[in-house]
Scaffold this motif. Structure first.
Motif, PDB file in Angstrom:
ATOM      1  N   LEU A  61      -5.957  -0.696  -9.146  1.00 11.55           N
ATOM      2  CA  LEU A  61      -7.258  -0.261  -8.626  1.00 11.55           C
ATOM      3  C   LEU A  61      -7.325  -0.397  -7.102  1.00 11.55           C
ATOM      4  CD1 LEU A  61      -9.805  -1.665 -11.239  1.00 11.55           C
ATOM      5  CD2 LEU A  61      -9.135   0.712 -10.865  1.00 11.55           C
ATOM      6  N   MET A  62      -6.772  -1.473  -6.576  1.00 10.24           N
ATOM      7  CA  MET A  62      -6.762  -1.657  -5.123  1.00 10.24           C
ATOM      8  C   MET A  62      -5.987  -0.526  -4.453  1.00 10.24           C
ATOM      9  SD  MET A  62      -6.117  -5.784  -4.986  1.00 10.24           S
ATOM     10  CE  MET A  62      -5.879  -5.755  -3.197  1.00 10.24           C
ATOM     11  N   GLY A  63      -4.841  -0.169  -4.999  1.00  6.30           N
ATOM     12  CA  GLY A  63      -4.073   0.932  -4.432  1.00  6.30           C
ATOM     13  C   GLY A  63      -4.779   2.263  -4.580  1.00  6.30           C
ATOM     14  N   TRP A  64      -5.512   2.427  -5.679  1.00  2.06           N
ATOM     15  CA  TRP A  64      -6.238   3.684  -5.898  1.00  2.06           C
ATOM     16  C   TRP A  64      -7.332   3.848  -4.843  1.00  2.06           C
ATOM     17  CZ3 TRP A  64      -7.863   5.544 -11.455  1.00  2.06           C
ATOM     18  CH2 TRP A  64      -8.386   6.835 -11.368  1.00  2.06           C
ATOM     19  N   PHE A  65      -8.140   2.812  -4.646  1.00  7.02           N
ATOM     20  CA  PHE A  65      -9.250   2.920  -3.699  1.00  7.02           C
ATOM     21  C   PHE A  65      -8.777   3.024  -2.252  1.00  7.02           C
ATOM     22  CE2 PHE A  65     -11.688   0.727  -7.201  1.00  7.02           C
ATOM     23  CZ  PHE A  65     -12.452   1.838  -7.508  1.00  7.02           C
ATOM     24  N   GLN A  66      -7.662   2.359  -1.934  1.00  8.74           N
ATOM     25  CA  GLN A  66      -7.156   2.387  -0.563  1.00  8.74           C
ATOM     26  C   GLN A  66      -6.134   3.498  -0.338  1.00  8.74           C
ATOM     27  OE1 GLN A  66      -5.790  -1.485   0.761  1.00  8.74           O
ATOM     28  NE2 GLN A  66      -7.381  -2.564  -0.418  1.00  8.74           N
ATOM     29  N   GLU A  67      -5.805   4.232  -1.406  1.00  3.64           N
ATOM     30  CA  GLU A  67      -4.790   5.286  -1.322  1.00  3.64           C
ATOM     31  C   GLU A  67      -3.517   4.746  -0.679  1.00  3.64           C
ATOM     32  OE1 GLU A  67      -6.251   8.818   0.478  1.00  3.64           O
ATOM     33  OE2 GLU A  67      -7.927   9.053  -0.929  1.00  3.64           O
ATOM     34  N   SER A  68      -3.078   3.610  -1.210  1.00  2.00           N
ATOM     35  CA  SER A  68      -1.948   2.874  -0.629  1.00  2.00           C
ATOM     36  C   SER A  68      -0.725   2.981  -1.530  1.00  2.00           C
ATOM     37  CB  SER A  68      -2.321   1.397  -0.438  1.00  2.00           C
ATOM     38  OG  SER A  68      -1.197   0.634  -0.083  1.00  2.00           O
ATOM     39  N   GLN A  69       0.349   3.541  -0.999  1.00  2.00           N
ATOM     40  CA  GLN A  69       1.596   3.609  -1.748  1.00  2.00           C
ATOM     41  C   GLN A  69       2.257   2.239  -1.903  1.00  2.00           C
ATOM     42  OE1 GLN A  69       4.673   6.197  -0.141  1.00  2.00           O
ATOM     43  NE2 GLN A  69       5.365   6.690  -2.202  1.00  2.00           N
ATOM     44  N   PRO A  70       2.224   1.345  -0.874  1.00  2.45           N
ATOM     45  CA  PRO A  70       2.792   0.003  -1.068  1.00  2.45           C
ATOM     46  C   PRO A  70       2.144  -0.749  -2.218  1.00  2.45           C
ATOM     47  CG  PRO A  70       2.519   0.434   1.266  1.00  2.45           C
ATOM     48  CD  PRO A  70       1.868   1.569   0.547  1.00  2.45           C
ATOM     49  N   LEU A  71       0.825  -0.654  -2.344  1.00  2.00           N
ATOM     50  CA  LEU A  71       0.171  -1.300  -3.474  1.00  2.00           C
ATOM     51  C   LEU A  71       0.592  -0.651  -4.798  1.00  2.00           C
ATOM     52  CD1 LEU A  71      -3.434  -1.929  -2.091  1.00  2.00           C
ATOM     53  CD2 LEU A  71      -1.709  -3.638  -2.697  1.00  2.00           C
ATOM     54  N   GLY A  72       0.861   0.657  -4.764  1.00  2.00           N
ATOM     55  CA  GLY A  72       1.376   1.324  -5.953  1.00  2.00           C
ATOM     56  C   GLY A  72       2.749   0.793  -6.338  1.00  2.00           C
ATOM     57  N   LEU A  73       3.596   0.580  -5.343  1.00  2.00           N
ATOM     58  CA  LEU A  73       4.919   0.006  -5.609  1.00  2.00           C
ATOM     59  C   LEU A  73       4.796  -1.415  -6.149  1.00  2.00           C
ATOM     60  CD1 LEU A  73       6.822   1.312  -2.455  1.00  2.00           C
ATOM     61  CD2 LEU A  73       7.119   2.090  -4.815  1.00  2.00           C
ATOM     62  N   LEU A  74       3.811  -2.180  -5.627  1.00  2.00           N
ATOM     63  CA  LEU A  74       3.565  -3.515  -6.148  1.00  2.00           C
ATOM     64  C   LEU A  74       3.126  -3.443  -7.612  1.00  2.00           C
ATOM     65  CD1 LEU A  74       3.271  -6.569  -5.698  1.00  2.00           C
ATOM     66  CD2 LEU A  74       0.904  -6.128  -4.931  1.00  2.00           C
ATOM     67  N   THR A  75       2.267  -2.482  -7.921  1.00  2.00           N
ATOM     68  CA  THR A  75       1.843  -2.273  -9.311  1.00  2.00           C
ATOM     69  C   THR A  75       3.028  -1.962 -10.200  1.00  2.00           C
ATOM     70  OG1 THR A  75      -0.306  -1.432  -8.561  1.00  2.00           O
ATOM     71  CG2 THR A  75       0.354  -0.910 -10.818  1.00  2.00           C
ATOM     72  N   LEU A  76       3.934  -1.115  -9.706  1.00  2.00           N
ATOM     73  CA  LEU A  76       5.123  -0.760 -10.476  1.00  2.00           C
ATOM     74  C   LEU A  76       5.984  -1.993 -10.763  1.00  2.00           C
ATOM     75  CD1 LEU A  76       7.012   1.304 -11.757  1.00  2.00           C
ATOM     76  CD2 LEU A  76       7.947   1.778  -9.472  1.00  2.00           C
ATOM     77  N   GLY A  77       6.174  -2.821  -9.733  1.00  2.00           N
ATOM     78  CA  GLY A  77       6.990  -4.019  -9.924  1.00  2.00           C
ATOM     79  C   GLY A  77       6.361  -4.984 -10.901  1.00  2.00           C
ATOM     80  N   ILE A  78       5.066  -5.263 -10.717  1.00  2.00           N
ATOM     81  CA  ILE A  78       4.372  -6.195 -11.614  1.00  2.00           C
ATOM     82  C   ILE A  78       4.357  -5.641 -13.040  1.00  2.00           C
ATOM     83  CG2 ILE A  78       2.161  -7.278 -12.144  1.00  2.00           C
ATOM     84  CD1 ILE A  78       1.602  -7.386  -9.171  1.00  2.00           C
ATOM     85  N   GLY A  79       4.128  -4.335 -13.146  1.00  2.00           N
ATOM     86  CA  GLY A  79       4.064  -3.717 -14.468  1.00  2.00           C
ATOM     87  C   GLY A  79       5.374  -3.829 -15.215  1.00  2.00           C
ATOM     88  N   LEU A  80       6.487  -3.594 -14.521  1.00  2.00           N
ATOM     89  CA  LEU A  80       7.789  -3.678 -15.188  1.00  2.00           C
ATOM     90  C   LEU A  80       8.105  -5.107 -15.608  1.00  2.00           C
ATOM     91  CD1 LEU A  80       9.949  -1.224 -13.033  1.00  2.00           C
ATOM     92  CD2 LEU A  80       9.172  -0.903 -15.398  1.00  2.00           C
ATOM     93  N   VAL A  81       7.878  -6.063 -14.694  1.00  2.00           N
ATOM     94  CA  VAL A  81       8.178  -7.461 -15.014  1.00  2.00           C
ATOM     95  C   VAL A  81       7.305  -7.948 -16.165  1.00  2.00           C
ATOM     96  CG1 VAL A  81       8.110  -9.825 -14.146  1.00  2.00           C
ATOM     97  CG2 VAL A  81       9.006  -7.986 -12.701  1.00  2.00           C
ATOM     98  N   LEU A  82       5.998  -7.692 -16.055  1.00  2.00           N
ATOM     99  CA  LEU A  82       5.081  -8.150 -17.099  1.00  2.00           C
ATOM    100  C   LEU A  82       5.362  -7.441 -18.420  1.00  2.00           C
ATOM    101  CD1 LEU A  82       2.529  -9.853 -17.777  1.00  2.00           C
ATOM    102  CD2 LEU A  82       1.174  -7.815 -17.236  1.00  2.00           C
ATOM    103  N   GLY A  83       5.566  -6.119 -18.352  1.00  2.00           N
ATOM    104  CA  GLY A  83       5.789  -5.357 -19.572  1.00  2.00           C
ATOM    105  C   GLY A  83       7.048  -5.771 -20.299  1.00  2.00           C
ATOM    106  N   VAL A  84       8.156  -5.880 -19.564  1.00  2.00           N
ATOM    107  CA  VAL A  84       9.415  -6.273 -20.199  1.00  2.00           C
ATOM    108  C   VAL A  84       9.318  -7.694 -20.756  1.00  2.00           C
ATOM    109  CG1 VAL A  84      11.860  -6.750 -19.781  1.00  2.00           C
ATOM    110  CG2 VAL A  84      10.811  -4.693 -18.807  1.00  2.00           C
ATOM    111  N   GLY A  85       8.693  -8.594 -19.997  1.00  2.00           N
ATOM    112  CA  GLY A  85       8.548  -9.963 -20.461  1.00  2.00           C
ATOM    113  C   GLY A  85       7.731 -10.058 -21.731  1.00  2.00           C
ATOM    114  N   LEU A  86       6.593  -9.352 -21.774  1.00  2.00           N
ATOM    115  CA  LEU A  86       5.747  -9.401 -22.961  1.00  2.00           C
ATOM    116  C   LEU A  86       6.390  -8.675 -24.141  1.00  2.00           C
ATOM    117  CD1 LEU A  86       2.182  -8.940 -21.435  1.00  2.00           C
ATOM    118  CD2 LEU A  86       3.216 -11.022 -22.352  1.00  2.00           C
TER     119      LEU A  86
END
Length: 521
Positions: free
Chosen positions: A469-494
């Motif tokens: 959501l932070m990346g969406w509102f700020q139109e920030s690609q770095p925050l999108g990359l952070l989302t991608l990293g967190i999503g992969l780590v969390l998703g694979v772990g769970l």
């Protein structure tokens, strides 16, 4: 004998309310809802009496819709009443002149038939200001209800052999499910074109008046308008249609009692199928078996059909409002939907679950095989739904975030479903049953289990949703990359955690799971 069969139908109807408290509550709620709709129709007919210039057309359309609904929904979905299906009387030697009328009359001893008669009679009150027309309208309403039930009985008997074929059931289910999903856009389109639609009511009603759908319903309108020629023609047609349908139902009943439909044959399989391409391990065997289910079991079709339907629905909604924001949530929604589908895997297995029990498949292999099969089928639609909206809109900055949330949704859903299906089972349609069938007396358990499973998925996705959501509102690609990293780590772990925990629960509860699926609960 006719009275005995009718008494049997009444006993079956009464016993249907005694199976379980949950089923009784469900029937009461459904009945109250239907009665509420009938009351609304009756009140609308009462207050619209004499207020519109299209009373005749409305009567024809209401009657035609009732007959059409009975002609389409029960034959293709559930049938009229399988407890008194003609083929069940093959061994009793009851004369056709007795059995035919008895089964026809028994078709009216059902809650839907009674509600249909009450609803159509209530709709006939639109002629309450015409004392000479109102009795004709009431009789026409009853005749329309009789027409509806006769059409339904005939089509159901004729479709029995076809329903025994799996491909026919799958095709009809797919078509009706897509129509049901698209019902909202269809109604919205009709409502937006309401002004022009009124121009079509007259021509459509004038055609339906001479068909089995609306011949009886056209009688009060023709009498009120003084069109005695049309009244006579429609009366003759209505009598002919009713008599012809009664003859057809009797004839079809006679044929069904002499030559019952053939039993469904098992499908022939050549080669090893998916087993040829998966590893020769317990996990690989479960993957191949699960993939076969996904492609051949129509009960999995809801999740699969939603993949192409969701983009169409979201696009239609965006075209109406001019806001296509929902298109960016396609990836997470498809991921959760497909991942959630395996939460009922063991329930869907039914007695085939004994194959896993007797061969000693480990819990980890069972959980991993089912999750990996779903992942293999889901990954391409999820990737496409996550990447294409941003690429088409020319907003490349949002693609990493959409991709991260979508992959996290799929992986987390698979992990949670791997745990849930090892711990909780609930009644589902049996193999070969209609996928839309709702097993009786288990609605509350199903609703609570599914709500808890999806709620857990949503809570676990919060760490990914915040940077998204932070990346969406700020139109920030770095925050999108952070989302991608967190999503992969969390998703694979769970996912791995869900497979491990689900496998442990699976091994601890294997006897209970086997007992549950045998009882379908």
């Amino acid at each position: 004998m006719v009275a005995h069969i009718l008494k049997l139908k009444l006993l079956l109807l009464a016993n249907g309310f005694k199976r379980s408290t949950g089923q009784l509550i469900g029937v009461i709620i459904g009945g109250l809802y239907a009665l509420g709709m009938i009351v609304m129709l009756t009140l609308a007919a009462w207050f619209l009496a004499g207020e519109t210039a299209i009373d005749a057309e409305l009567s024809i359309l209401i009657g035609s819709l009732a007959v059409l609904g009975w002609a389409i929904i029960p034959p293709l979905l559930t049938g009229v009443d399988l407890t008194l299906e003609p083929s069940r009387f093959v061994h009793f030697g009851i004369p056709q002149k007795v059995l035919g009328p008895a089964l026809v009359l028994s078709g009216f001893i059902s809650v839907p038939a009674i509600l249909t008669i009450i609803g159509l009679v209530g709709g006939s009150l639109i002629w309450r200001l015409e004392p000479l027309v109102l009795p004709v309208a009431v009789v026409a309403a009853i005749a329309t209800a009789v027409m509806a039930v006769l059409v339904c009985q005939y089509l159901t008997i004729m479709a029995t052999a076809l329903r025994a074929k799996r491909r026919f059931r799958e095709l009809t289910f797919a078509v009706l499910f897509l129509l049901l999903i698209c019902l909202g856009p269809i109604i919205s389109s009709i409502a937006s074109a309401a002004n022009s639609l009124l121009d079509w009511v007259g021509p459509i009603a004038s055609v339906l008046a001479y068909t089995p759908l609306g011949a009886a319903a056209a009688l009060p309108g023709a009498l009120a308008q003084g069109d005695y020629l049309q009244f006579a023609i429609c009366l003759i047609l209505a009598v002919a249609y009713l008599g012809g349908l009664y003859w057809l139902v009797n004839r079809a009943t006679a044929q069904a009692t002499v030559t019952p439909p053939p039993q469904q044959r098992a499908a022939k399989q050549s080669g090893l199928g998916f087993f040829k391409y998966t590893p020769g391990t317990p996990t690989g065997a479960v993957i191949a078996r699960a993939l076969t289910y996904w492609l051949k079991d129509p009960r999995y079709a809801i999740g699969v059909l939603m993949v192409p339907v969701l983009p169409l629905l979201f696009w239609f909604t965006g075209s109406q409002s001019g806001n296509y924001t929902m298109m960016y949530l396609l990836g997470p929604l498809i991921g959760v939907l497909l991942g959630f589908s395996i939460s009922a895997d063991i329930s869907y297995d039914n007695t085939a679950f004994a194959l896993h029990v007797l061969t000693g498949v480990s819990g980890r292999a069972d959980r991993a095989g089912r999750a990996l099969a779903c992942f293999a089928l889901s990954i391409i639609p999820v990737l496409a739904a996550a990447i294409l909206p941003g690429a088409i809109a020319g907003e490349a900055w949002r693609i990493p975030g959409d991709l991260g949330l979508s992959l996290a949704a799929l992986l987390v859903a698979l992990g949670v479903a791997s745990v849930a299906s090892a711990r909780y089972t609930y009644a589902v349609p049996l193999p070969g049953d209609n996928p839309m069938k709702t097993p009786p007396g288990n609605g509350l358990r199903v609703a609570v289990t599914q709500l808890a499973t999806i709620g857990t998925m949503a809570i676990l996705l919060i760490p990914v949703f915040i940077p998204y959501l932070m990346g969406w509102f700020q139109e920030s690609q770095p925050l999108g990359l952070l989302t991608l990293g967190i999503g992969l780590v969390l998703g694979v772990g769970l996912l791995f955690g869900g497979i491990a925990l689900g496998g442990k629960w699976y091994e601890q509860r294997t006897p209970e799971l086997m007992q549950a699926v045998m009882l379908n609960k």
